[in-house]
Design an enzyme around this catalytic site. Structure first.
Site, PDB file in Angstrom:
ATOM      1  CD  GLU A   1      12.617  42.092  31.613  1.00  0.00           C
ATOM      2  OE1 GLU A   1      13.459  42.602  32.559  1.00  0.00           O
ATOM      3  OE2 GLU A   1      12.740  42.587  30.491  1.00  0.00           O
TER       4      GLU A   1
ATOM      5  CG  ASP B   1      10.309  41.436  35.772  1.00  0.00           C
ATOM      6  OD1 ASP B   1       9.753  42.094  34.828  1.00  0.00           O
ATOM      7  OD2 ASP B   1      11.329  41.190  36.100  1.00  0.00           O
ATOM      8  CB  ILE B   2      12.238  36.860  33.634  1.00  0.00           C
ATOM      9  CG1 ILE B   2      11.056  36.077  32.729  1.00  0.00           C
ATOM     10  CG2 ILE B   2      13.368  35.770  33.840  1.00  0.00           C
ATOM     11  CD1 ILE B   2      11.567  36.076  31.276  1.00  0.00           C
TER      12      ILE B   2
END
Length: 256
Positions: A166, A123-124
Site C-alpha cells: 500500500e 502510504d495508506i
C-alpha cells in the site's frame, strides 16, 4: 515466416535472372535474322516467360504484404510486453523496477544539473484494518483509488510508482521542497475528500487517508540515502497523527 520471405526473394532473383537470360537469347536471335515462323516462336516464348514473371511477382507481393502485417503485429506485441514489464498490474502505475531505474537516473542527472529533485513517499493509513474489515478485494479497490490520485498529480516528467503493498512513490524532478510539500498536501486532500462506496451494495467504506513523506536530494547523496530519508519522513507523519505531509525540513525542525 522470415525464412519463407528470404526464400521467396531468392526465387524472385533466380526468376529475374532467367528472364534476363531469355531476353538476351531472344535479342541475339533477332539480331541474326529470322524467318516468320522462328520469330513467332520467340515472341510466344517471351510472352509465356513474361506471364510467369508477372504471376510470380504477384505471389511475392502477397507474401511480402502478409509478412509486413505479421512484423507490425509482432512489434505491437513487443511494445505491449515492454509496457507490461514496467507497469504494476493492479494500479497501472510504474512498478518497483521502473521506479528503481528512474530514481537512479534522476539522482545521477541531479549530480550534474542541480535543478532540484524531490522524492515523495505515500502510504495508506490503517490499511491492515481496511483489509481485515472489508477484505482484500476492497483493499485492492482502495489501492487503485489512491494510485489514480497519484497518477493525476504526476504532471510532466514526474513518475508515480507503486513502491510495494500500500506504499507509493512519486519522483519529482526540477522541483524545490516547498512545492513538493504542497503537492503532497494536495494528494492528502484529494484522497481524504473522496467518499468511497462499496460497488456491490453502495455501502460507505468511510474516509481513507494517506501519510506522506518528502525529501529533497542533497549534494552527493546516494539513491539509498534519499529513499531512507523520505521513508523516515513518511513514518514521522504516521507517528504524529497521519493524514499529513512531513518533509525532511519539518523533521529537522522537530528534532531541533
Amino acid at each position: 515466416e522470415l525464412a519463407e520471405v528470404v526464400s521467396s526473394l531468392r526465387d524472385a532473383g533466380a526468376q529475374a535472372g532467367g528472364y534476363a537470360s531469355e531476353l538476351q537469347t531472344a535479342t541475339a536471335s533477332l539480331d541474326g535474322g529470322l524467318d516468320p515462323s522462328d520469330f513467332r516462336a520467340i515472341v510466344a516464348r517471351l510472352a509465356a516467360t513474361t506471364r510467369q514473371m508477372v504471376a510470380h511477382n504477384r505471389q511475392l507481393e502477397q507474401r511480402m504484404e502478409a509478412s509486413s502485417r505479421q512484423v507490425e503485429a509482432l512489434q505491437e506485441t513487443l511494445q505491449q510486453v515492454r509496457v507490461e514489464a514496467r507497469t504494476d498490474g493492479l494500479t497501472g502505475l510504474a512498478n518497483r523496477k521502473s521506479f528503481d531505474r528512474e530514481i537512479e537516473r534522476r539522482v545521477n542527472e541531479e549530480t550534474n544539473l542541480k535543478s532540484g529533485l524531490c522524492l515523495l513517499m505515500c502510504d495508506i493509513d490503517h490499511f491492515k484494518k481496511v483489509n481485515d474489515t472489508w477484505g482484500h478485494a476492497i483493499g485492492d479497490q482502495i489501492i487503485r483509488f489512491v494510485a489514480s490520485v497519484l497518477k493525476h498529480h504526476a504532471k510532466g516528467e514526474f513518475l508515480a510508482a507503486r513502491y510495494g503493498g500500500e506504499e507509493f512513490a512519486l519522483v519529482i524532478p526540477a522541483t524545490e521542497l516547498a512545492a513538493a510539500r504542497q503537492l503532497g498536501a494536495s494528494i492528502c486532500h484529494a484522497v481524504s475528500a473522496k467518499k468511497l462506496m462499496r460497488k456491490s451494495t453502495g455501502e460507505s467504506l468511510g474516509i481513507v487517508t494517506v501519510s506522506v513523506g518528502v525529501a529533497q536530494h542533497r549534494e552527493r547523496e546516494s539513491v539509498r540515502a534519499l529513499i531512507e530519508r523520505a521513508d523516515k519522513c513518511l513514518y514521522h507523519a504516521k507517528r504524529t497523527g497521519r493524514n499529513r505531509v512531513v518533509t525532511d525540513a519539518d523533521a529537522l525542525s522537530a528534532a531541533a
